[in-house]
Design a protein around this motif. Structure first.
Motif, PDB file in Angstrom:
ATOM      1  N   LEU A 256       3.279   4.106 -10.157  1.00 45.47           N
ATOM      2  CA  LEU A 256       2.033   3.566 -10.693  1.00 45.47           C
ATOM      3  C   LEU A 256       2.319   2.621 -11.853  1.00 45.47           C
ATOM      4  CD1 LEU A 256      -1.011   3.764 -10.270  1.00 45.47           C
ATOM      5  CD2 LEU A 256      -1.069   5.613 -11.943  1.00 45.47           C
ATOM      6  N   CYS A 257       3.249   2.969 -12.726  1.00 47.04           N
ATOM      7  CA  CYS A 257       3.609   2.079 -13.832  1.00 47.04           C
ATOM      8  C   CYS A 257       4.219   0.781 -13.307  1.00 47.04           C
ATOM      9  CB  CYS A 257       4.574   2.778 -14.776  1.00 47.04           C
ATOM     10  SG  CYS A 257       3.856   4.144 -15.716  1.00 47.04           S
ATOM     11  N   ARG A 258       5.007   0.876 -12.245  1.00 44.92           N
ATOM     12  CA  ARG A 258       5.598  -0.337 -11.667  1.00 44.92           C
ATOM     13  C   ARG A 258       4.516  -1.255 -11.113  1.00 44.92           C
ATOM     14  NH1 ARG A 258       8.574   1.910  -7.982  1.00 44.92           N
ATOM     15  NH2 ARG A 258      10.306   2.314  -9.402  1.00 44.92           N
ATOM     16  N   LEU A 259       3.486  -0.693 -10.500  1.00 43.81           N
ATOM     17  CA  LEU A 259       2.385  -1.520  -9.999  1.00 43.81           C
ATOM     18  C   LEU A 259       1.595  -2.150 -11.130  1.00 43.81           C
ATOM     19  CD1 LEU A 259       0.989   0.645  -7.048  1.00 43.81           C
ATOM     20  CD2 LEU A 259       2.179  -1.529  -6.891  1.00 43.81           C
ATOM     21  N   LEU A 260       1.314  -1.380 -12.180  1.00 47.66           N
ATOM     22  CA  LEU A 260       0.546  -1.914 -13.307  1.00 47.66           C
ATOM     23  C   LEU A 260       1.308  -2.988 -14.065  1.00 47.66           C
ATOM     24  CD1 LEU A 260      -1.021   1.388 -14.703  1.00 47.66           C
ATOM     25  CD2 LEU A 260      -2.164  -0.395 -13.389  1.00 47.66           C
ATOM     26  N   ASP A 261       2.624  -3.035 -13.919  1.00 51.66           N
ATOM     27  CA  ASP A 261       3.438  -4.028 -14.619  1.00 51.66           C
ATOM     28  C   ASP A 261       3.541  -5.334 -13.848  1.00 51.66           C
ATOM     29  OD1 ASP A 261       5.012  -4.974 -16.676  1.00 51.66           O
ATOM     30  OD2 ASP A 261       6.877  -4.255 -15.783  1.00 51.66           O
ATOM     31  N   GLU A 262       3.020  -5.390 -12.622  1.00 52.87           N
ATOM     32  CA  GLU A 262       3.123  -6.601 -11.822  1.00 52.87           C
ATOM     33  C   GLU A 262       2.055  -7.616 -12.231  1.00 52.87           C
ATOM     34  OE1 GLU A 262       3.027  -5.697  -7.718  1.00 52.87           O
ATOM     35  OE2 GLU A 262       4.913  -4.554  -7.729  1.00 52.87           O
ATOM     36  N   ASP A 263       2.281  -8.857 -11.817  1.00 55.89           N
ATOM     37  CA  ASP A 263       1.335  -9.936 -12.125  1.00 55.89           C
ATOM     38  C   ASP A 263       0.068  -9.788 -11.288  1.00 55.89           C
ATOM     39  OD1 ASP A 263       3.209 -10.955 -13.853  1.00 55.89           O
ATOM     40  OD2 ASP A 263       4.086 -12.305 -12.348  1.00 55.89           O
ATOM     41  N   GLU A 271      -9.462  -6.642 -17.071  1.00 57.56           N
ATOM     42  CA  GLU A 271     -10.041  -5.657 -16.161  1.00 57.56           C
ATOM     43  C   GLU A 271      -9.091  -5.402 -14.993  1.00 57.56           C
ATOM     44  OE1 GLU A 271     -13.701  -7.386 -15.016  1.00 57.56           O
ATOM     45  OE2 GLU A 271     -14.693  -7.048 -16.948  1.00 57.56           O
ATOM     46  N   LEU A 272      -9.034  -4.189 -14.562  1.00 60.06           N
ATOM     47  CA  LEU A 272      -8.146  -3.806 -13.467  1.00 60.06           C
ATOM     48  C   LEU A 272      -8.670  -4.354 -12.147  1.00 60.06           C
ATOM     49  CD1 LEU A 272      -5.709  -2.091 -12.491  1.00 60.06           C
ATOM     50  CD2 LEU A 272      -7.319  -0.197 -12.198  1.00 60.06           C
ATOM     51  N   MET A 273      -7.803  -5.051 -11.391  1.00 63.23           N
ATOM     52  CA  MET A 273      -8.153  -5.560 -10.066  1.00 63.23           C
ATOM     53  C   MET A 273      -7.822  -4.459  -9.060  1.00 63.23           C
ATOM     54  SD  MET A 273      -9.217  -8.567 -10.878  1.00 63.23           S
ATOM     55  CE  MET A 273      -9.267  -9.432  -9.325  1.00 63.23           C
ATOM     56  N   TYR A 274      -8.814  -3.626  -8.785  1.00 63.43           N
ATOM     57  CA  TYR A 274      -8.562  -2.418  -8.002  1.00 63.43           C
ATOM     58  C   TYR A 274      -8.197  -2.745  -6.557  1.00 63.43           C
ATOM     59  CZ  TYR A 274      -9.226   2.222  -6.050  1.00 63.43           C
ATOM     60  OH  TYR A 274      -9.033   3.417  -5.409  1.00 63.43           O
ATOM     61  N   ASP A 275      -8.820  -3.754  -5.968  1.00 66.03           N
ATOM     62  CA  ASP A 275      -8.502  -4.110  -4.584  1.00 66.03           C
ATOM     63  C   ASP A 275      -7.060  -4.590  -4.458  1.00 66.03           C
ATOM     64  OD1 ASP A 275     -11.054  -3.452  -3.843  1.00 66.03           O
ATOM     65  OD2 ASP A 275     -11.826  -5.509  -3.981  1.00 66.03           O
ATOM     66  N   GLU A 276      -6.623  -5.412  -5.418  1.00 68.20           N
ATOM     67  CA  GLU A 276      -5.235  -5.882  -5.399  1.00 68.20           C
ATOM     68  C   GLU A 276      -4.269  -4.724  -5.606  1.00 68.20           C
ATOM     69  OE1 GLU A 276      -2.186  -8.644  -5.005  1.00 68.20           O
ATOM     70  OE2 GLU A 276      -4.347  -8.879  -4.642  1.00 68.20           O
ATOM     71  N   LEU A 277      -4.638  -3.795  -6.487  1.00 68.27           N
ATOM     72  CA  LEU A 277      -3.804  -2.610  -6.710  1.00 68.27           C
ATOM     73  C   LEU A 277      -3.679  -1.787  -5.431  1.00 68.27           C
ATOM     74  CD1 LEU A 277      -2.359  -0.694  -8.809  1.00 68.27           C
ATOM     75  CD2 LEU A 277      -4.550   0.471  -8.962  1.00 68.27           C
ATOM     76  N   GLN A 278      -4.793  -1.595  -4.712  1.00 67.04           N
ATOM     77  CA  GLN A 278      -4.757  -0.824  -3.463  1.00 67.04           C
ATOM     78  C   GLN A 278      -3.899  -1.516  -2.410  1.00 67.04           C
ATOM     79  OE1 GLN A 278      -7.686   2.323  -2.158  1.00 67.04           O
ATOM     80  NE2 GLN A 278      -8.834   0.435  -2.085  1.00 67.04           N
ATOM     81  N   LEU A 279      -3.984  -2.860  -2.341  1.00 66.20           N
ATOM     82  CA  LEU A 279      -3.197  -3.600  -1.364  1.00 66.20           C
ATOM     83  C   LEU A 279      -1.702  -3.424  -1.625  1.00 66.20           C
ATOM     84  CD1 LEU A 279      -3.006  -5.626   0.962  1.00 66.20           C
ATOM     85  CD2 LEU A 279      -3.205  -7.467  -0.719  1.00 66.20           C
ATOM     86  N   ARG A 280      -1.308  -3.537  -2.872  1.00 63.46           N
ATOM     87  CA  ARG A 280       0.121  -3.405  -3.188  1.00 63.46           C
ATOM     88  C   ARG A 280       0.568  -1.941  -3.081  1.00 63.46           C
ATOM     89  NH1 ARG A 280       1.111  -7.735  -8.152  1.00 63.46           N
ATOM     90  NH2 ARG A 280      -0.141  -9.414  -7.238  1.00 63.46           N
ATOM     91  N   ALA A 281      -0.307  -1.017  -3.412  1.00 64.81           N
ATOM     92  CA  ALA A 281       0.033   0.390  -3.246  1.00 64.81           C
ATOM     93  C   ALA A 281       0.227   0.722  -1.769  1.00 64.81           C
ATOM     94  CB  ALA A 281      -1.061   1.271  -3.855  1.00 64.81           C
ATOM     95  N   ASN A 282      -0.584   0.118  -0.901  1.00 69.59           N
ATOM     96  CA  ASN A 282      -0.439   0.336   0.535  1.00 69.59           C
ATOM     97  C   ASN A 282       0.894  -0.225   1.034  1.00 69.59           C
ATOM     98  OD1 ASN A 282      -1.141   0.956   3.221  1.00 69.59           O
ATOM     99  ND2 ASN A 282      -1.944  -1.086   3.539  1.00 69.59           N
ATOM    100  N   GLN A 283       1.269  -1.396   0.536  1.00 74.97           N
ATOM    101  CA  GLN A 283       2.561  -1.963   0.921  1.00 74.97           C
ATOM    102  C   GLN A 283       3.714  -1.081   0.459  1.00 74.97           C
ATOM    103  OE1 GLN A 283       2.467  -5.871  -0.815  1.00 74.97           O
ATOM    104  NE2 GLN A 283       1.036  -6.701   0.696  1.00 74.97           N
ATOM    105  N   MET A 284       3.619  -0.574  -0.768  1.00 75.15           N
ATOM    106  CA  MET A 284       4.670   0.319  -1.268  1.00 75.15           C
ATOM    107  C   MET A 284       4.724   1.610  -0.452  1.00 75.15           C
ATOM    108  SD  MET A 284       5.098   1.804  -5.152  1.00 75.15           S
ATOM    109  CE  MET A 284       5.309   0.171  -5.829  1.00 75.15           C
ATOM    110  N   TYR A 285       3.535   2.104  -0.068  1.00 73.87           N
ATOM    111  CA  TYR A 285       3.484   3.331   0.734  1.00 73.87           C
ATOM    112  C   TYR A 285       4.139   3.122   2.098  1.00 73.87           C
ATOM    113  CZ  TYR A 285       1.347   6.903   3.713  1.00 73.87           C
ATOM    114  OH  TYR A 285       1.139   7.906   4.618  1.00 73.87           O
ATOM    115  N   ARG A 286       3.852   1.986   2.737  1.00 73.83           N
ATOM    116  CA  ARG A 286       4.437   1.715   4.054  1.00 73.83           C
ATOM    117  C   ARG A 286       5.945   1.505   3.960  1.00 73.83           C
ATOM    118  NH1 ARG A 286       1.051  -2.836   7.088  1.00 73.83           N
ATOM    119  NH2 ARG A 286       2.598  -2.291   8.662  1.00 73.83           N
ATOM    120  N   GLN A 287       6.399   0.808   2.901  1.00 76.96           N
ATOM    121  CA  GLN A 287       7.834   0.620   2.742  1.00 76.96           C
ATOM    122  C   GLN A 287       8.535   1.953   2.487  1.00 76.96           C
ATOM    123  OE1 GLN A 287       8.114  -2.215  -0.425  1.00 76.96           O
ATOM    124  NE2 GLN A 287       7.389  -3.938   0.822  1.00 76.96           N
TER     125      GLN A 287
END
Length: 506
Positions: A256-263, A271-287
């Motif tokens: 989670l910290c690694r995701l929050l540190d991304e551009d 403000e937190l871009m929740y949709d972008e966070l979910q998209l990248r979290a999904n990519q990390m989950y699949r990888q």
């Protein structure tokens, strides 16, 4: 333990004042469950703020708590204080948090107190009621519940069935407010001096249980997003969203910290871009899932190689063969006919490893992509060996080249998993059912094609008759002379006359 000592400061917060009923609940209900020492700690924390006030207590070193409880200021005393706080937290009387101060790398501990539950709320909570029953017994729980209620008069026992008329005076029927005179200065002043926290509803969605302190202590200090992450401390809604995303995609605090540190995770306003966070979290989950599956396959290959080597050396006995009943026999495919009979084929399908069984369908080496497909089914999908052999028979033993595709094999294996096909017998039943359905679909298609052919014939006959009629206007057809048959005998001719007279009625 080095971050929780008598030198670290603390403060308490409460937004309630205890009544006589609350103190009775503490003495008779909570104290048997968590002990007198924990209740004493609760009372001490309650007294840090004046009795006639609510809000925050002054910042004080935790030495004040150790001395007030008569505890030694050493590792044993600190562990005892933590245990008593945990008891209060478990029954919902206390919430503890650790705040990281960025100026001097120090921690401040917060003890947020909660009001004891009312009797109705407590006894409607099954966990607390069962804990109290385990501590004092079933009959004591019944007696304690009766001790908190004053019974109504016998004459009012059925009051809910009586006719009720409300006599209460509504507010706006008695008072009139000047709605046009809004005092903004008063509203601002009241908001500034209010010591009580804003009450926010508790998030009802599932959570990973990650606290703000865990995020901020692991987040890089020189990160560009550090200032935005620090704003999350008072934003319960965004923390709940982060916890839900972490729970949904199985993320750790480090992920989670690694995701929050991304551009582009925070916008220009922070403000937190929740949709972008979910998209990248999904990519990390699949990888991560792909790496885990690949790791499982590598471990499976190594284990299979070790097992094969042990068998070759004779250190392990060959597993006993399992017989196959005739009702579960499958026909020998065309590719294997002449090489084995039906009994041998079904014994191989039941007992042979799938890596050797699939090699029998190919004159040379098995295609590499096909090996990978069944490796995934074996090591990741966890289908048993006999079930995989039945799957191989179904997809390779039928003369239909279109079936030998990765998509089709994966779809059949997924369907087997969904239908809980985990034994050889269930797999045979599944294959027979699928083959029966395919035969029914094929027969329906053939009957449909035959019906279409008959309709075409009937249409063609009508067209031919119409063409002949048009041609007859131009040229009359000549009636050919019919060939003569053998002459009739007098007896046959007399019989025909007799039949003709009977039909004519004369």
């Amino acid at each position: 333990m080095h971050q929780f000592t008598e030198h670290h400061r603390y403060y308490t917060f409460r937004d309630f004042a205890m009544s006589a009923l609350d103190r009775k609940m503490l003495a008779l209900i909570y104290q048997p469950m968590i002990g007198a020492f924990a209740i004493g700690l609760y009372e001490l924390l309650y007294q840090q703020t004046a009795e006639d006030r609510i809000g925050y207590s002054p910042l004080s070193p935790q030495r004040k708590l150790f001395l007030g409880l008569g505890m030694d200021m050493n590792e044993r005393g600190r562990q005892e204080l933590i245990d008593q706080c945990s008891r209060l937290e478990a029954v919902g009387l206390l919430q503890c948090a650790r705040l990281g101060l960025t100026d001097n790398d120090d921690f401040v501990y917060e003890y947020e107190m909660a009001k004891p539950l009312m009797p109705d709320e407590f006894f409607s909570n099954p966990h607390l009621t069962m804990l109290l029953r385990d501590k004092v017994g079933k009959y004591a729980v019944i007696s304690l519940r009766e001790a908190f209620y004053a019974k109504e008069a016998d004459e009012l026992a059925g009051a809910q069935d009586l006719q009720r008329e409300s006599l209460t005076m509504p507010f706006y029927e008695l008072f009139r407010l000047n709605a046009y005179a809004v005092d903004q200065e008063l509203d601002q002043a009241l908001a500034e001096v209010a010591p009580v926290r804003a009450v926010t509803p508790k998030p009802q969605m599932e959570t990973a249980g990650i606290q703000y302190a865990e995020i901020i202590t692991r987040f890089p200090r020189n990160s560009v997003n550090r200032k935005y992450v620090e704003r999350l401390r008072g934003d319960e809604e965004q923390l709940a969203q982060l916890n839900y995303a972490a729970y949904k995609y199985n993320l750790s605090v480090v992920d989670l910290c690694r995701l929050l540190d991304e551009d582009d995770i925070f916008n220009s306003r922070g403000e937190l871009m929740y949709d972008e966070l979910q998209l990248r979290a999904n990519q990390m989950y699949r990888q991560g899932r792909k790496r885990t599956e690949e790791r499982e396959r590598v471990i499976g290959r190594v284990a299979a190689a070790d097992t094969a080597a042990a068998v070759d050396q004779g250190s392990e006995e060959t597993p006993d063969e399992v017989g196959v009943l005739e009702e579960f026999y499958m026909d020998v495919p065309m590719a294997l006919q002449g090489r084995c009979d039906i009994h041998q084929y079904n014994m191989l399908m039941r007992n042979e490893p799938h890596t050797r069984f699939i090699a029998r369908f190919f004159p040379g080496a098995v295609p590499e992509w096909l090996i990978r497909v069944f490796e995934v089914i074996d090591l990741n999908y966890k289908l048993s060996g006999p079930v995989i052999n039945v799957l191989i028979h179904y997809v390779l033993g039928v003369n239909d080249a279109q079936r030998v595709t990765k998509t089709y094999i994966d779809a059949v294996a997924s369907n087997m998993l969904m239908k809980r096909v985990d034994t050889y017998e269930k797999a045979i039943g599944y294959v027979k059912e699928q083959m029966k359905l395919e035969q029914e679909r094929g027969s329906r298609r053939e009957s449909g094609y035959a019906g279409a052919g008959d309709s075409r014939k009937r249409t063609g006959g009508r067209a031919t008759g119409q063409s002949a009629a048009r041609g007859s206007r131009r040229k009359m057809d000549v009636v050919q002379e019919m060939p003569k048959g053998p002459e009739m005998s007098p007896e046959e001719l007399a019989e025909l006359y007799r039949l003709a007279q009977s039909f004519d009625g004369k």
